[in-house]
Design a protein around this motif. Structure first.
Motif, short mmCIF file in Angstrom:
data_model
loop_
_atom_site.label_atom_id
_atom_site.label_comp_id
_atom_site.label_asym_id
_atom_site.label_seq_id
_atom_site.Cartn_x
_atom_site.Cartn_y
_atom_site.Cartn_z
N MET A 1 0.84 -1.21 0.00
CA MET A 1 0.00 0.00 0.00
C MET A 1 0.88 1.26 0.00
N ALA A 2 0.56 2.19 -0.95
CA ALA A 2 1.31 3.46 -0.97
C ALA A 2 0.84 4.34 0.19
N GLU A 3 1.61 5.35 0.47
CA GLU A 3 1.17 6.30 1.50
C GLU A 3 0.07 7.20 0.96
N ILE A 4 0.31 7.73 -0.26
CA ILE A 4 -0.62 8.74 -0.80
C ILE A 4 -0.89 8.45 -2.27
N LEU A 5 -2.17 8.46 -2.64
CA LEU A 5 -2.58 8.35 -4.03
C LEU A 5 -3.09 9.71 -4.48
N VAL A 6 -2.50 10.27 -5.52
CA VAL A 6 -3.01 11.53 -6.08
C VAL A 6 -3.80 11.17 -7.32
N LEU A 7 -5.07 11.53 -7.33
CA LEU A 7 -5.93 11.23 -8.48
C LEU A 7 -6.07 12.48 -9.33
N GLY A 8 -5.62 12.38 -10.58
CA GLY A 8 -5.67 13.52 -11.49
C GLY A 8 -4.26 14.00 -11.76
N ALA A 9 -3.82 13.87 -13.03
CA ALA A 9 -2.44 14.27 -13.37
C ALA A 9 -2.45 15.46 -14.31
N GLY A 10 -3.23 16.49 -13.96
CA GLY A 10 -3.08 17.79 -14.60
C GLY A 10 -1.94 18.51 -13.91
N MET A 11 -1.83 19.82 -14.16
CA MET A 11 -0.77 20.59 -13.49
C MET A 11 -0.90 20.48 -11.97
N VAL A 12 -2.14 20.52 -11.48
CA VAL A 12 -2.34 20.54 -10.02
C VAL A 12 -1.96 19.21 -9.39
N GLY A 13 -2.47 18.10 -9.95
CA GLY A 13 -2.17 16.79 -9.38
C GLY A 13 -0.69 16.43 -9.52
N THR A 14 -0.11 16.73 -10.69
CA THR A 14 1.28 16.37 -10.92
C THR A 14 2.20 17.16 -9.98
N ALA A 15 1.90 18.43 -9.82
CA ALA A 15 2.71 19.24 -8.89
C ALA A 15 2.52 18.75 -7.45
N THR A 16 1.31 18.30 -7.14
CA THR A 16 1.04 17.77 -5.79
C THR A 16 1.91 16.53 -5.54
N ALA A 17 1.94 15.64 -6.53
CA ALA A 17 2.73 14.42 -6.37
C ALA A 17 4.20 14.77 -6.14
N LEU A 18 4.70 15.75 -6.91
CA LEU A 18 6.11 16.15 -6.76
C LEU A 18 6.38 16.76 -5.37
N ALA A 19 5.46 17.60 -4.92
CA ALA A 19 5.68 18.27 -3.63
C ALA A 19 5.64 17.27 -2.47
N LEU A 20 4.73 16.30 -2.57
CA LEU A 20 4.65 15.29 -1.50
C LEU A 20 5.87 14.37 -1.53
N GLN A 21 6.29 14.02 -2.74
CA GLN A 21 7.48 13.18 -2.89
C GLN A 21 8.72 13.89 -2.31
N ALA A 22 8.80 15.20 -2.55
CA ALA A 22 9.96 15.95 -2.06
C ALA A 22 10.02 15.93 -0.53
N ARG A 23 8.87 15.71 0.12
CA ARG A 23 8.86 15.61 1.59
C ARG A 23 9.03 14.16 2.06
N GLY A 24 9.40 13.29 1.13
CA GLY A 24 9.74 11.92 1.52
C GLY A 24 8.59 10.93 1.48
N HIS A 25 7.41 11.33 0.97
CA HIS A 25 6.28 10.40 0.94
C HIS A 25 6.38 9.45 -0.25
N ASP A 26 5.77 8.29 -0.05
CA ASP A 26 5.66 7.30 -1.13
C ASP A 26 4.33 7.58 -1.85
N VAL A 27 4.42 8.08 -3.09
CA VAL A 27 3.23 8.64 -3.76
C VAL A 27 2.97 7.92 -5.08
N VAL A 28 1.69 7.66 -5.37
CA VAL A 28 1.28 7.16 -6.69
C VAL A 28 0.44 8.26 -7.34
N LEU A 29 0.73 8.57 -8.61
CA LEU A 29 -0.03 9.57 -9.37
C LEU A 29 -0.84 8.83 -10.43
N ALA A 30 -2.16 8.97 -10.39
CA ALA A 30 -3.00 8.19 -11.31
C ALA A 30 -4.00 9.08 -12.04
#
Ligand SMILES: Cc1cc2nc3c(=O)[nH]c(=O)nc-3n(C[C@H](O)[C@H](O)[C@H](O)COP(=O)(O)OP(=O)(O)OC[C@H]3O[C@@H](n4cnc5c(N)ncnc54)[C@H](O)[C@@H]3O)c2cc1C
Length: 411
Positions: free
Chosen positions: A1-30
């Motif tokens: 199980m991932a820590e965080i799933l970001v649903l939606g890979a527009g500018m907002v979701g993709t940037a969210t995935a990057l920002a959470l990853q930069a804080r060390g989270h295990d993130v899936v972008l879908a």
């Protein structure tokens, strides 16, 4: 199980995935599509550092009447579009009154002030510098009277919010844009803006960066989102994806999904169109022509002409009137060839009546986060609010993030 799933890979979701990853989270972008294929693809491509105040509705009855009568290409109204979102429009109108709009702008200006600095490291790390022109955005006026009338407001915005402004006379504009066939008396140039020649490719580049840094980018249908124990599950082509927390960043589709979880998020659907026209390189910087309220942007695919707002439901049939006027104007402005697309691109800006995006965890549903509502400037603001969301998830107190709490827009 991932820590965080970001649903939606527009500018907002993709940037969210990057920002959470930069804080060390295990993130899936879908996303159900590849990253950056929807609204974040179809915009005018301007990173609008100048946009200190969000677009309010005009509160002057005469201007409202002109809009209702279709006298302004900036906005197209239909009875069904207005009645179908009457509640949200009334709230939007109320928020557009001077005092309220000033208070909202005080928050908004702090967001857009951070935009270039938030994109800059992502552009560099994703190798997307060739897509960007870090030089500005211009607004041109057909008559000296219109230019003179607009100048004090531009000067007020520049001074109040410390945004770079240059006023060009007709000769200076002609020198800056030798491809322009029309002679304008003058233009406003906002210098704190960047122009992108392929917005969808920029988002795809950010998603590649996320993947190169160890993140997972995958396909999934957000409609399949369900609870899975203490976490969440969606179904993708390769099976279920589970995560402890989920962030909904589905742009204009977010409110429909929220309904399934018992939430209402009234939005103002502001549709926009674009069309690419072939031609020799015609423009150095994006240019708004105020006679048709259309932004002409130099893109890899051709000259992109993007329209103002059409207040209609997302499913309404295509109406070519705004884009046709914008195209006719563009053909007077430049020497242009055929249209690239047979039918114009259509997309909807995710606008909330409060004019501010929202981010945070929904009170009644622990683990369900939202990040949407970026309206006219989501391409600009995605990485800014993504950082705020990551801070919020880390428990960092922030008055700015509090001002964007979903409670203000979602019930
Ligand atoms: C004509 C026009 C011009 C614009 N010009 C500018 C500009 O110059 N500068 C600027 O800053 N902003 C501009 N904007 C606004 C900007 O484009 C949007 O605010 C921004 O793209 C919103 O990004 P988003 O990530 O929230 O939404 P989107 O980019 O739409 O991303 C949402 C994602 O969710 C996915 N999705 C939706 N439903 C599902 C589902 N059920 N399952 C899985 N995935 C799903 C979609 O496939 C999509 O990838 C413009 C908008 C328009 C329409």
């Amino acid at each position: 199980m991932a820590e965080i799933l970001v649903l939606g890979a527009g500018m907002v979701g993709t940037a969210t995935a990057l920002a959470l990853q930069a804080r060390g989270h295990d993130v899936v972008l879908a996303d159900r599509r590849a990253p950056g294929q929807e609204t974040s693809y179809g915009n005018a491509g301007v990173i609008q550092g100048e946009a200190a105040e969000p677009y309010g509705l005009p509160t002057n009855p005469l201007t409202l009447l002109r809009l209702a009568l279709g006298a302004e290409n900036a906005v197209r109204l239909t009875a069904a579009g207005v009645l179908g979102q009457a509640g949200a429009l009334l709230r939007y109108l109320n928020n557009s009154r001077t005092a309220r709009h000033r208070a909202i702008s005080a928050v908004y200006a702090r967001l857009t002030a951070r935009a270039i600095a938030a994109h800059e490291p992502l552009v560099a790390a994703s190798g997307a510098a060739a897509l960007m022109r870090p030089h500005g955005f211009r607004v041109a006026f057909e008559t000296a009277r219109a230019f003179d009338a607009a100048r004090p407001e531009a000067e007020r915005l520049a001074k109040s919010y410390d945004r770079g402004l240059r006023l060009l006379d007709g000769a200076a504009l002609a020198r800056a844009e030798p491809g322009l066939r029309l002679r304008y008396p003058g233009a406003i140039e906002w210098t704190d803006c960047w122009a992108c020649s392929d917005p969808g490719a920029l988002v795809a580049g950010y998603a590649d960066l996320f993947a190169r840094r160890g993140g997972q980018v995958t396909r999934a249908e957000a409609e399949s989102l369900t609870r899975a124990g203490a976490g969440w599950r969606v179904t993708g082509p390769d099976g279920p994806i589970e995560a402890a927390r989920v962030v909904l960043a589905l742009g204009p589709w977010t409110p429909a999904l929220l309904k399934r979880f018992g939430y209402r998020a009234p939005t103002v659907a502001k549709r926009g169109y674009h069309l690419h026209l072939r031609g020799a390189p015609t423009l150095n910087l994006p240019l708004m022509d105020t006679t048709v309220s259309s932004v002409m942007s130099p893109m890899r695919a051709g000259l992109r002409i993007a329209t103002g707002a059409e207040l209609v439901p997302m499913s309404a049939p295509v109406n070519r009137s705004q884009i046709a006027r914008a195209e006719a104007r563009a053909r007077r402005m430049f020497d242009l060839g055929d249209a690239v697309e047979a039918t114009p691109w259509v997309g909807t800006r995710p606008c909330l009546p409060g004019m501010l995006p929202v981010l945070g965890e929904l009170r009644r549903t622990p683990g369900l986060w939202v990040h949407f509502g970026h309206g006219h400037q989501g391409f600009t603001l995605g990485p800014v609010t993504a950082e705020l969301l990551a801070e919020t998830m880390a428990g960092v107190p922030s008055d700015l993030a509090s001002a964007l709490h979903p409670d203000q827009a979602i019930h």
